[in-house]
Design an enzyme around this catalytic site. Sequence first.
Site, PDB file in Angstrom:
ATOM      1  N   ASP A  86      -6.597  17.787   5.931  1.00 18.10           N
ATOM      2  CA  ASP A  86      -7.018  19.145   5.582  1.00 18.10           C
ATOM      3  C   ASP A  86      -7.870  19.736   6.703  1.00 18.10           C
ATOM      4  O   ASP A  86      -8.194  19.055   7.682  1.00 18.10           O
ATOM      5  CB  ASP A  86      -7.758  19.155   4.236  1.00 18.10           C
ATOM      6  CG  ASP A  86      -8.943  18.198   4.182  1.00 18.10           C
ATOM      7  OD1 ASP A  86      -9.303  17.618   5.230  1.00 18.10           O
ATOM      8  OD2 ASP A  86      -9.496  18.014   3.090  1.00 18.10           O
ATOM      9  N   ASN A 154     -16.075  17.387  -7.400  1.00 19.07           N
ATOM     10  CA  ASN A 154     -15.286  18.145  -8.387  1.00 19.07           C
ATOM     11  C   ASN A 154     -13.907  17.526  -8.611  1.00 19.07           C
ATOM     12  O   ASN A 154     -13.064  18.136  -9.260  1.00 19.07           O
ATOM     13  CB  ASN A 154     -15.136  19.600  -7.929  1.00 19.07           C
ATOM     14  CG  ASN A 154     -14.360  19.714  -6.623  1.00 19.07           C
ATOM     15  OD1 ASN A 154     -14.000  18.711  -6.020  1.00 19.07           O
ATOM     16  ND2 ASN A 154     -14.090  20.935  -6.196  1.00 19.07           N
ATOM     17  N   HIS A 156     -11.665  16.863  -6.257  1.00 19.25           N
ATOM     18  CA  HIS A 156     -10.607  17.266  -5.320  1.00 19.25           C
ATOM     19  C   HIS A 156     -10.190  16.104  -4.414  1.00 19.25           C
ATOM     20  O   HIS A 156     -10.963  15.175  -4.161  1.00 19.25           O
ATOM     21  CB  HIS A 156     -10.991  18.523  -4.521  1.00 19.25           C
ATOM     22  CG  HIS A 156     -11.967  18.333  -3.416  1.00 19.25           C
ATOM     23  ND1 HIS A 156     -12.596  19.385  -2.770  1.00 19.25           N
ATOM     24  CD2 HIS A 156     -12.444  17.227  -2.800  1.00 19.25           C
ATOM     25  CE1 HIS A 156     -13.383  18.937  -1.829  1.00 19.25           C
ATOM     26  NE2 HIS A 156     -13.307  17.628  -1.825  1.00 19.25           N
ATOM     27  N   GLU A 161      -8.052  21.668  -4.963  1.00 20.82           N
ATOM     28  CA  GLU A 161      -9.204  21.939  -5.813  1.00 20.82           C
ATOM     29  C   GLU A 161      -8.770  22.022  -7.281  1.00 20.82           C
ATOM     30  O   GLU A 161      -7.569  22.196  -7.565  1.00 20.82           O
ATOM     31  CB  GLU A 161      -9.823  23.284  -5.412  1.00 20.82           C
ATOM     32  CG  GLU A 161     -10.249  23.376  -3.948  1.00 20.82           C
ATOM     33  CD  GLU A 161     -11.600  22.730  -3.698  1.00 20.82           C
ATOM     34  OE1 GLU A 161     -11.935  21.706  -4.338  1.00 20.82           O
ATOM     35  OE2 GLU A 161     -12.329  23.241  -2.836  1.00 20.82           O
TER      36      GLU A 161
HETATM   37  P1  PGA Z   1     -17.139  12.882   1.157  1.00 22.82           P
HETATM   38  O1  PGA Z   1     -16.030  13.927   0.784  1.00 22.82           O
HETATM   39  O2  PGA Z   1     -16.441  11.624   1.528  1.00 22.82           O
HETATM   40  O3  PGA Z   1     -17.838  13.535   2.318  1.00 22.82           O
HETATM   41  O4  PGA Z   1     -18.004  12.718  -0.052  1.00 22.82           O
HETATM   42  C1  PGA Z   1     -15.047  13.574  -0.118  1.00 22.82           C
HETATM   43  C2  PGA Z   1     -14.150  14.740  -0.349  1.00 22.82           C
HETATM   44  O5  PGA Z   1     -14.654  15.862  -0.504  1.00 22.82           O
HETATM   45  O6  PGA Z   1     -12.936  14.529  -0.408  1.00 22.82           O
END
Ligand code: PGA
Length: 257
Positions: A86, A154, A156, A161
């Site tokens: 992404d 959340n 995702h 999302e």
């Molecule tokens: P993080 O992000 O590993 O920085 O917690 C995870 C994500 O948002 O997929």
Amino acid sequence: MVGEGGAARSGGGPHAAPAIPTTVAPDAGTLASLVSVAAADWIRAHPGGLVCLAAGDTPLPVYARLVALQEAGRVDLRSVFYVGLDEWVGLGYADRGSCLQVMADAFYGPAGIPVERRRVFDGLADPHAECAAVDRWIADHGGIGFTLLGIGLNGHIGFNEPGTPDQDGCVVVDLDDTTKAVSVKYFGAARPVRQGVSVSARTLAKADTVLLMASGAKKAPIIARLRAGADPTEVPAARLLGHPGLHLFLDREADGG
Ligand code: PGA
């Protein structure tokens, strides 16, 4: 010290969600080592395969370990192809916290991955054109074989999302408020990010191996919801439930322990 399997760990009862195969490590460092070995094993077994890597904070320690495994002669990270998971629309390499900057500095550079072996989203280009180009890259390389994902607070995965339509290929996404709030930790300051581009959950779910990593107590609630069989419109990671190649890698805190 390391717990394997997951039989009955999601709770009992006739309607309990099927348990997801899970490895629980005692701490985040051990977790990163275990995931790096699993990734290296896949890469060794699939020369020419396509690997999709997340750029979040959770998988970052895995990349240093993968580079160390390569330096020890245990894997050739240049034997496969890569696609970025992404990117923040509007950010490029010069922007601290862009997925391109994070992955180039933490992995592609140190691992010596030639540019012709990787295709990551250009957050500065037209997002729809980028999605089409990355879709072509994925198709031209036989589809994603292996993916290493984190999970957002959340639920995702990538920038899929809550409420992102379930569709094939890559998607342009309006970022969730939680994602915008969390973004400050990557950028070191508030940036006015509104959209992201991402490989869709449905395309990620076509990979034969899907490793989902989480560490720290703050991820325990979303992991518990996922394991309980959450609605995928609310917890996008639930789109992976039932995938035969899905494996959770957690530290003890994310496991809820
Ligand atoms: P993080 O992000 O590993 O920085 O917690 C995870 C994500 O948002 O997929």
